[in-house]
Design an enzyme around this catalytic site. Structure first.
Site, PDB file in Angstrom:
ATOM      1  N   SER A  46       0.844  -1.205   0.000  1.00 47.40           N
ATOM      2  CA  SER A  46       0.000   0.000   0.000  1.00 47.40           C
ATOM      3  C   SER A  46       0.873   1.246   0.000  1.00 47.40           C
ATOM      4  CB  SER A  46      -0.865   0.058   1.259  1.00 47.40           C
ATOM      5  OG  SER A  46      -1.471  -1.165   1.528  1.00 47.40           O
ATOM      6  N   THR A  47       1.883   1.216   0.855  1.00 50.08           N
ATOM      7  CA  THR A  47       2.757   2.370   1.036  1.00 50.08           C
ATOM      8  C   THR A  47       3.491   2.758  -0.250  1.00 50.08           C
ATOM      9  OG1 THR A  47       3.055   1.658   3.307  1.00 50.08           O
ATOM     10  CG2 THR A  47       4.668   3.215   2.461  1.00 50.08           C
ATOM     11  N   TYR A 135      -2.064 -10.699   3.287  1.00 43.51           N
ATOM     12  CA  TYR A 135      -2.151  -9.302   3.740  1.00 43.51           C
ATOM     13  C   TYR A 135      -3.593  -9.036   4.148  1.00 43.51           C
ATOM     14  CZ  TYR A 135      -1.510  -4.148   3.276  1.00 43.51           C
ATOM     15  OH  TYR A 135      -1.443  -2.790   3.462  1.00 43.51           O
ATOM     16  N   LYS A 163       0.270 -10.641   7.355  1.00 43.49           N
ATOM     17  CA  LYS A 163       0.511  -9.237   7.684  1.00 43.49           C
ATOM     18  C   LYS A 163      -0.816  -8.725   8.200  1.00 43.49           C
ATOM     19  CE  LYS A 163       1.389  -5.552   4.694  1.00 43.49           C
ATOM     20  NZ  LYS A 163       0.915  -4.313   5.311  1.00 43.49           N
ATOM     21  N   THR A 165      -2.989  -6.066   9.445  1.00 46.14           N
ATOM     22  CA  THR A 165      -3.233  -4.621   9.533  1.00 46.14           C
ATOM     23  C   THR A 165      -4.664  -4.399   9.998  1.00 46.14           C
ATOM     24  OG1 THR A 165      -1.606  -4.280   7.788  1.00 46.14           O
ATOM     25  CG2 THR A 165      -2.998  -2.408   8.343  1.00 46.14           C
ATOM     26  N   GLY A 187       0.607  -4.687  11.563  1.00 45.34           N
ATOM     27  CA  GLY A 187       0.529  -3.755  10.426  1.00 45.34           C
ATOM     28  C   GLY A 187       0.283  -2.292  10.760  1.00 45.34           C
ATOM     29  N   ASP A 189       1.564   0.728  12.721  1.00 44.56           N
ATOM     30  CA  ASP A 189       2.789   1.096  13.451  1.00 44.56           C
ATOM     31  C   ASP A 189       2.471   1.708  14.818  1.00 44.56           C
ATOM     32  OD1 ASP A 189       3.342   0.545  10.853  1.00 44.56           O
ATOM     33  OD2 ASP A 189       4.380   2.419  10.420  1.00 44.56           O
ATOM     34  N   GLU A 190       1.346   2.424  14.884  1.00 47.52           N
ATOM     35  CA  GLU A 190       0.971   3.075  16.135  1.00 47.52           C
ATOM     36  C   GLU A 190       0.604   2.051  17.215  1.00 47.52           C
ATOM     37  OE1 GLU A 190      -0.139   3.185  13.114  1.00 47.52           O
ATOM     38  OE2 GLU A 190      -2.152   4.011  12.906  1.00 47.52           O
ATOM     39  N   SER A 206       4.910   1.541   7.230  1.00 53.04           N
ATOM     40  CA  SER A 206       5.272   2.650   6.353  1.00 53.04           C
ATOM     41  C   SER A 206       6.141   3.659   7.099  1.00 53.04           C
ATOM     42  CB  SER A 206       4.013   3.343   5.843  1.00 53.04           C
ATOM     43  OG  SER A 206       3.223   3.751   6.938  1.00 53.04           O
TER      44      SER A 206
HETATM   45  C1  NAY Z   1       1.779  -1.603   3.248  1.00 57.32           C
HETATM   46  O1  NAY Z   1       1.276  -2.497   2.562  1.00 57.32           O
HETATM   47  O2  NAY Z   1       2.553  -0.795   2.748  1.00 57.32           O
HETATM   48  C2  NAY Z   1       1.381  -1.507   4.651  1.00 57.32           C
HETATM   49  O3  NAY Z   1       0.302  -1.892   4.980  1.00 57.32           O
HETATM   50  C3  NAY Z   1       2.304  -0.981   5.697  1.00 57.32           C
HETATM   51  C4  NAY Z   1       1.548  -0.758   6.976  1.00 57.32           C
HETATM   52  C5  NAY Z   1       0.896   0.589   6.962  1.00 57.32           C
HETATM   53  N1  NAY Z   1      -0.429   0.482   6.512  1.00 57.32           N
HETATM   54  C6  NAY Z   1      -0.896   1.323   5.584  1.00 57.32           C
HETATM   55  C7  NAY Z   1      -2.234   1.119   5.077  1.00 57.32           C
HETATM   56  O4  NAY Z   1      -0.273   2.253   5.175  1.00 57.32           O
HETATM   57  O5  NAY Z   1       2.411   1.416   8.472  1.00 57.32           O
HETATM   58  C8  NAY Z   1       1.035   1.227   8.314  1.00 57.32           C
HETATM   59  C9  NAY Z   1       0.322   2.561   8.430  1.00 57.32           C
HETATM   60  O6  NAY Z   1       0.676   3.414   7.385  1.00 57.32           O
HETATM   61  C10 NAY Z   1       0.697   3.241   9.738  1.00 57.32           C
HETATM   62  O7  NAY Z   1       0.405   2.376  10.794  1.00 57.32           O
HETATM   63  C11 NAY Z   1      -0.034   4.558   9.930  1.00 57.32           C
HETATM   64  O8  NAY Z   1      -1.395   4.313  10.181  1.00 57.32           O
END
Ligand code: NAY
Length: 292
Positions: A46-47, A135, A163, A165, A187, A189-190, A206
């Protein structure tokens, strides 16, 4: 065989001034994260704005990361697509290019049935020789995995993990307790510390692109048996993540990288550019937590 535990950066996609993929800056980012102690890379997720990229850009990005990584860290290639055929093609490319594993978001938009989604994963796993990380991202994909779904996927020996999330830490804990052989990556980060406390083996994120020293603190202190210090790092990370989420995650992560010398020229349309207020707040985050 490489370790699946640890912290894996969901790499962003830097662009040039004219909006082409900037492979030079991408490689610079890979090199820097290795120097900062990353454990692996999650490529084309996604990132990476993957659904705004062409097929050849997705493949080119994986090849560039593999080249710069040069076998050092785990490289997981996200191969998800709405079409099974296309996902299988990406998975075969990932295998031929030398990735360690694949991962895929569930097919979306048409509200496929659970059975159709199971078949999608089974066909990707049958179509390439690489381990698979499902995922699970219900907020964006519209599909939330369940344990019966996982049971069907376990009929393939290539199922390596998830993964995860989602903020459903109860589900994460139950899945890991019943499937100790599957790797579970946190998934959000917070919530890394919460995920680790519930049994996650590591995380994909991300914000690891730009906050790795803080995230590393969470992970390493937790593993060392010091949850209080781990929480102190999580709090500092979350002060930054709160701002990042408020102004658009990917554009914000890229802006923080820009402050530290990796240019990426924002996100692809229809993502909007950062607002001036966003930039100012991110500048403060950078100076408070990241400038050295
Ligand atoms: C991806 O596929 O790149 C990810 O899912 C990485 C995980 C991130 N999820 C998304 C949707 O971006 O790092 C998280 C997220 O950005 C972070 O927790 C902020 O909410």
């Amino acid at each position: 065989k490489k370790e699946y535990a640890g912290l894996h950066a969901a790499l962003v996609t830097p662009y040039t001034e004219t909006g082409e993929v900037n492979y030079r800056e991408l490689k610079k980012l890979v090199r820097r994260l290795i120097a900062e102690g990353i454990d692996g890379f999650y490529v084309g997720g996604s990132t990476a704005e993957t659904f705004l990229l062409t097929e050849s850009e997705r493949k080119g990005i994986l090849e560039a990361v593999l080249e710069e990584n040069n076998g050092e860290k785990l490289v997981v290639s996200h191969v998800g697509a709405i079409s099974t055929r296309q996902a299988v093609d990406f998975a075969q490319h990932a295998e031929a290019a030398g990735a360690d594993a694949v991962s895929a978001i569930s097919p979306f938009y048409y509200k496929f049935t659970q059975r159709e989604i199971e078949d999608y994963y089974l066909e990707i796993m049958a179509g390439s020789g690489l381990p698979m990380f499902v995922y699970n991202f219900p907020n964006l994909s519209g599909f939330a995995l369940t344990e019966p779904f996982l049971e069907r996927l376990k009929s393939s020996s290539r199922l390596a993990g998830i993964k995860f999330t989602s903020s459903d830490m109860f589900q994460l804990e139950r899945i890991k307790a019943r499937n100790p052989g599957l790797t579970v990556w946190n998934g959000f980060d917070e919530m890394l510390l919460s995920g680790l406390a519930a049994g996650a083996d590591g995380g994909v994120g991300s914000t690891y692109n730009c906050l790795l020293p803080l995230v590393r603190g969470v992970y390493d202190r937790f593993r060392a048996g010091d949850p209080a210090r781990a929480l102190a790092f999580q709090r500092r990370a979350n002060e930054a993540i709160e701002v990042i989420c408020r102004h658009g995650v990917f554009a914000s992560v890229k802006k923080l990288l820009e402050y530290s010398g990796i240019e990426s020229h924002g996100c692809r349309r229809p993502f909007s550019p950062l607002s001036p207020e966003g930039e100012a707040e991110l500048r403060r985050v950078y100076e408070t937590h990241l400038a050295r």
